[in-house]
Design an enzyme around this catalytic site. Structure first.
Site, PDB file in Angstrom:
ATOM      1  N   ARG A  21      11.956   8.416   4.622  1.00 37.91           N
ATOM      2  CA  ARG A  21      10.533   8.227   4.667  1.00 37.91           C
ATOM      3  C   ARG A  21      10.296   7.420   6.058  1.00 37.91           C
ATOM      4  O   ARG A  21      11.031   6.869   6.868  1.00 37.91           O
ATOM      5  CB  ARG A  21      10.112   7.531   3.451  1.00 37.91           C
ATOM      6  CG  ARG A  21      10.818   6.047   3.222  1.00 37.91           C
ATOM      7  CD  ARG A  21      10.426   5.475   1.970  1.00 37.91           C
ATOM      8  NE  ARG A  21       9.108   4.974   1.728  1.00 37.91           N
ATOM      9  CZ  ARG A  21       8.246   5.304   0.805  1.00 37.91           C
ATOM     10  NH1 ARG A  21       8.556   6.381  -0.156  1.00 37.91           N
ATOM     11  NH2 ARG A  21       7.024   5.015   0.727  1.00 37.91           N
ATOM     12  N   LYS A  74       1.436   2.148  -0.935  1.00 34.11           N
ATOM     13  CA  LYS A  74      -0.075   2.259  -1.444  1.00 34.11           C
ATOM     14  C   LYS A  74      -0.507   1.080  -2.297  1.00 34.11           C
ATOM     15  O   LYS A  74      -1.487   0.625  -2.238  1.00 34.11           O
ATOM     16  CB  LYS A  74      -0.124   3.720  -2.573  1.00 34.11           C
ATOM     17  CG  LYS A  74      -0.689   4.964  -1.950  1.00 34.11           C
ATOM     18  CD  LYS A  74      -1.011   5.791  -2.870  1.00 34.11           C
ATOM     19  CE  LYS A  74       0.630   6.593  -2.992  1.00 34.11           C
ATOM     20  NZ  LYS A  74       0.150   7.929  -4.037  1.00 34.11           N
ATOM     21  N   GLU A  94       0.155  11.451  -5.639  1.00 39.39           N
ATOM     22  CA  GLU A  94      -0.114  11.054  -6.915  1.00 39.39           C
ATOM     23  C   GLU A  94      -1.798  10.358  -6.401  1.00 39.39           C
ATOM     24  O   GLU A  94      -2.010   9.725  -5.495  1.00 39.39           O
ATOM     25  CB  GLU A  94       0.575  10.087  -7.346  1.00 39.39           C
ATOM     26  CG  GLU A  94       0.053   9.437  -8.615  1.00 39.39           C
ATOM     27  CD  GLU A  94       0.889   8.393  -9.500  1.00 39.39           C
ATOM     28  OE1 GLU A  94       1.875   7.890  -9.004  1.00 39.39           O
ATOM     29  OE2 GLU A  94       0.417   7.713 -10.572  1.00 39.39           O
TER      30      GLU A  94
HETATM   31  P1  ATP Z   1       3.714   4.954  -1.931  1.00 38.93           P
HETATM   32  O1  ATP Z   1       5.205   4.351  -2.198  1.00 38.93           O
HETATM   33  O2  ATP Z   1       2.962   4.650  -1.019  1.00 38.93           O
HETATM   34  O3  ATP Z   1       2.923   4.719  -3.456  1.00 38.93           O
HETATM   35  P2  ATP Z   1       4.510   7.567  -3.030  1.00 38.93           P
HETATM   36  O4  ATP Z   1       5.766   8.167  -2.735  1.00 38.93           O
HETATM   37  O5  ATP Z   1       4.123   6.863  -4.518  1.00 38.93           O
HETATM   38  O6  ATP Z   1       3.878   6.312  -2.051  1.00 38.93           O
HETATM   39  P3  ATP Z   1       2.977   9.966  -3.500  1.00 38.93           P
HETATM   40  O7  ATP Z   1       1.604  10.242  -3.655  1.00 38.93           O
HETATM   41  O8  ATP Z   1       3.854  10.018  -4.516  1.00 38.93           O
HETATM   42  O9  ATP Z   1       3.023   8.457  -3.049  1.00 38.93           O
HETATM   43  O10 ATP Z   1       3.496  10.808  -2.324  1.00 38.93           O
HETATM   44  C1  ATP Z   1       3.498  12.114  -2.114  1.00 38.93           C
HETATM   45  C2  ATP Z   1       4.401  12.596  -1.091  1.00 38.93           C
HETATM   46  O11 ATP Z   1       4.449  11.908   0.300  1.00 38.93           O
HETATM   47  C3  ATP Z   1       5.908  12.482  -1.845  1.00 38.93           C
HETATM   48  O12 ATP Z   1       6.492  13.785  -1.415  1.00 38.93           O
HETATM   49  C4  ATP Z   1       6.272  11.328  -0.954  1.00 38.93           C
HETATM   50  O13 ATP Z   1       7.642  11.321  -0.847  1.00 38.93           O
HETATM   51  C5  ATP Z   1       5.734  11.505   0.521  1.00 38.93           C
HETATM   52  N1  ATP Z   1       5.632  10.058   1.167  1.00 38.93           N
HETATM   53  C6  ATP Z   1       5.054   8.969   0.507  1.00 38.93           C
HETATM   54  N2  ATP Z   1       5.315   8.078   1.492  1.00 38.93           N
HETATM   55  C7  ATP Z   1       6.177   8.387   2.464  1.00 38.93           C
HETATM   56  C8  ATP Z   1       6.473   7.727   3.864  1.00 38.93           C
HETATM   57  N3  ATP Z   1       6.449   6.693   4.021  1.00 38.93           N
HETATM   58  N4  ATP Z   1       7.258   8.817   4.549  1.00 38.93           N
HETATM   59  C9  ATP Z   1       7.380   9.902   4.250  1.00 38.93           C
HETATM   60  N5  ATP Z   1       6.932  10.644   3.275  1.00 38.93           N
HETATM   61  C10 ATP Z   1       6.146   9.884   2.242  1.00 38.93           C
HETATM   62 MG    MG Z   2       5.101   8.657  -5.748  1.00 39.06          MG
END
Ligand code: ATP
Ligand code: MG
Length: 559
Positions: free
Chosen positions: A261, A271, A35
């Site tokens: 994760r 984020k 995102e």
């Molecule tokens: P945040 O919690 O930091 O906002 P998010 O999951 O909302 O992270 P996205 O931009 O939606 O961020 O993530 C893109 C991809 O990266 C998704 O498939 C998500 O599952 C993966 N991802 C995000 N954080 C992690 C992590 N700590 N370890 C592994 N994969 C991750």
């Molecule tokens: Mg997300």
């Protein structure tokens, strides 16, 4: 790109291999779906290495698709940064950049399809009421009084939602699934919300935006994604993911597979919290070298290889892997730089040494290897003169027994040069050591002194030729392993106030031409990287990537 660092087996790769071998999947297609509401961090790197790595292994494709369903939080600047980070890591997405918003027309048509099939309805409950009606883990939900509207009424209201006739929060479109389901995600989840926001891709065209759940699986299906790899918090959403795929005329049937994760100690991988650190100016932007963002790590001196190597080391599992030790990340970059970074001498805390038996006009130049084990690297030219800088820490006026560096009357070897002896200590008015008077044993260049052993070797820089450099000593941003562990406490309380110490040092002349992002081992000190921003402004600033001591390797040996 070599896929050496992204091909370690794991349960997902094994499962896909079985499917390919059994002929159940033809071409493997994955996607990385960020995102654009912030910069990518090391957790995303894990997902990137997995998704692109799987595609590489099976000769398939990996798409880069922005999950852009929430215009209020998203920005073009994040899109640009994310593209740059993925490329920098060494991965190339298949085809052009994709956006969930590319599919808004199709998603809307599918929403109408569900309404016509009596599988979706417009609800007038307020957000608070919806929450209240939804029930809890132990109590079933209650149906909304608007749940039984006719398809025609629903179609009309949906169309008017889209046309912008209603205020935000006034109505939503919900799937009609099961308000008593033990899985709360199936209790009539929201498909569309009203948002009078301008979207970075679609402008003012839409007044309603699809939810993540309604957009994600269908976008996968449109793109022919075969394996939709996501983190464990989406496990409970999988039945919903599948419900949409079963209940809509989608062109393909992707499958969701979850993995754990990455959580790293002494830092944060959220984020939202990283954004707070940036917005409150606690750090110097999203690419501050203390942040675990890809761009921060890049600025700190990490190589793409080291990040991919780290992702291989941590592996991919289904079970939550707990906290990963940041020492492992340091180990990954240290071993890369040990092999590949040219050496240089740089004095961080300068103390003047005057060599009393060297003429003021004397100058000799040593041609020394760029790297002790790499003759393919350019050699460096080290000028030696009467006045030198050494590091204050390499001198002690009253040394303990095993101090093998410089002390009154004691000898030490200057790296790549002669053995010198400290004859006199000059102090300033405040009683501080201001200068050392030393003498050179000219019979020690490239050989041991006669009749005695000199154990210590110290680094030095010619005072006449050294270049002033700013050195930024970075350390962990937090003092505790899990800064956000306690929900009620503010993670900012655990900030390490010494996470950045800036010093003015003197570097050997070869550092004067350091290019942006060029990395070095400062001998006896650590690994450093020319700051990309400062370099572009013509300033010599070096960021400490990591120290020389490897606590991770030590732990491994002991364990
Ligand atoms: P945040 O919690 O930091 O906002 P998010 O999951 O909302 O992270 P996205 O931009 O939606 O961020 O993530 C893109 C991809 O990266 C998704 O498939 C998500 O599952 C993966 N991802 C995000 N954080 C992690 C992590 N700590 N370890 C592994 N994969 C991750
Ligand atoms: Mg997300």
């Amino acid at each position: 790109m070599s896929n050496e660092s992204t091909s370690a087996p794991n349960f997902i790769r094994n499962q896909i291999r079985d499917e390919v071998e059994a002929g159940r999947v033809d071409t493997v297609v994955t996607r990385f779906p960020p995102e654009p509401n912030g910069f990518l961090h090391i957790g995303h790197a894990k997902s990137i290495c997995l998704n692109f790595g799987v595609a590489e292994q099976f000769d398939g494709a990996c798409h880069l698709r922005f999950d852009d369903t929430n215009p209020a939080k998203e920005e073009q600047a994040y899109i640009d940064a994310i593209k740059e980070d993925v490329s920098w890591l060494g991965f190339q997405w298949s085809g052009g950049v994709r956006y969930a918003s590319d599919y808004f027309d199709q998603l809307y048509a599918w929403a109408q399809h569900l309404v016509r099939e009596d599988k979706a309805y417009v609800d007038d409950l307020s957000p608070d009421e919806i929450r209240e009606y939804r029930g809890t883990l132990t109590e079933p939900g209650r149906p909304s009084p608007y749940r039984d509207r006719s398809a025609d009424e629903n179609l009309d209201l949906l169309e008017r939602m889209r046309a912008g006739e209603f205020a935000e929060g006034e109505k939503v479109l919900r799937a009609k699934i099961d308000m008593a389901s033990p899985n709360i995600n199936l209790r009539d989840p929201i498909l569309y919300r009203i948002r009078h926001a301008r979207h970075h891709q679609t402008g003012d065209k839409w007044k309603i935006y699809p939810s993540y759940d309604f957009a994600h699986g269908q976008s996968d299906a449109i793109e022919g994604v075969t394996h939709s790899l996501c983190t464990l918090e989406f496990e409970d959403h999988r039945p919903l993911y599948e419900w949409f795929i079963e209940n809509l005329p989608v062109p393909s049937t992707p499958r969701q597979i979850e993995f754990a994760r990455l959580n790293l100690n002494y830092t944060l991988t959220s984020k939202r919290k990283l954004k707070l650190l940036v917005e409150e100016e606690i750090v110097d932007g999203w690419d501050d070298p203390r942040l675990p963002t890809i761009s921060g790590m890049r600025r700190r001196g990490y190589t793409p290889t080291s990040i991919r190597k780290f992702c291989e080391m941590i592996g991919v599992t289904r079970a939550d892997g707990g906290l990963v030790d940041i020492a492992m990340l340091y180990h990954a970059i240290r071993t890369d730089l040990e092999d590949n970074a040219p050496r240089a001498m740089c004095v961080l805390n300068p103390l003047k040494v005057v060599l009393t038996n060297v003429e003021a006009s004397h100058e000799e130049v040593y041609e020394v290897p760029g790297h002790p084990a790499r003759d393919d690297m350019e050699t460096r030219r080290l000028p030696f003169t009467r006045e030198l800088w050494i590091d204050r820490d390499d001198f002690m006026e009253e040394p303990p027994k095993k101090f093998f560096r410089l002390a009154p009357g004691q000898e030490v070897r200057l790296r790549n040069s002669y053995v010198i002896r400290c004859d006199e200590v000059i102090k300033d008015d405040a009683g501080e050591v201001a200068e050392l008077r030393c003498s050179v044993d000219f019979d020690t260049l490239g050989k041991n002194p006669e009749g005695r052993k000199v154990k210590g070797v110290i680094h030095w820089v010619s005072a006449a030729h050294g270049v002033p450099v700013e050195v930024r000593l970075y350390d962990n941003l937090f003092t505790v392993e899990q800064p956000d562990k306690d929900r009620d406490a503010d993670f900012l309380e655990h900030l390490n106030h010494e996470s950045l110490v800036t010093v003015q040092g003197i570097g050997e002349p070869s550092l004067a031409t350091a290019k942006p992002e060029e990395r070095f081992q400062f001998e006896r000190v650590g690994y450093f990287c020319a700051d990309r921003h400062a370099s572009r402004e013509g300033r010599l600033v070096f960021n400490r990537t990591v120290g020389l001591k490897d606590s991770w390797a030590k732990i491994q040996k002991k364990g």
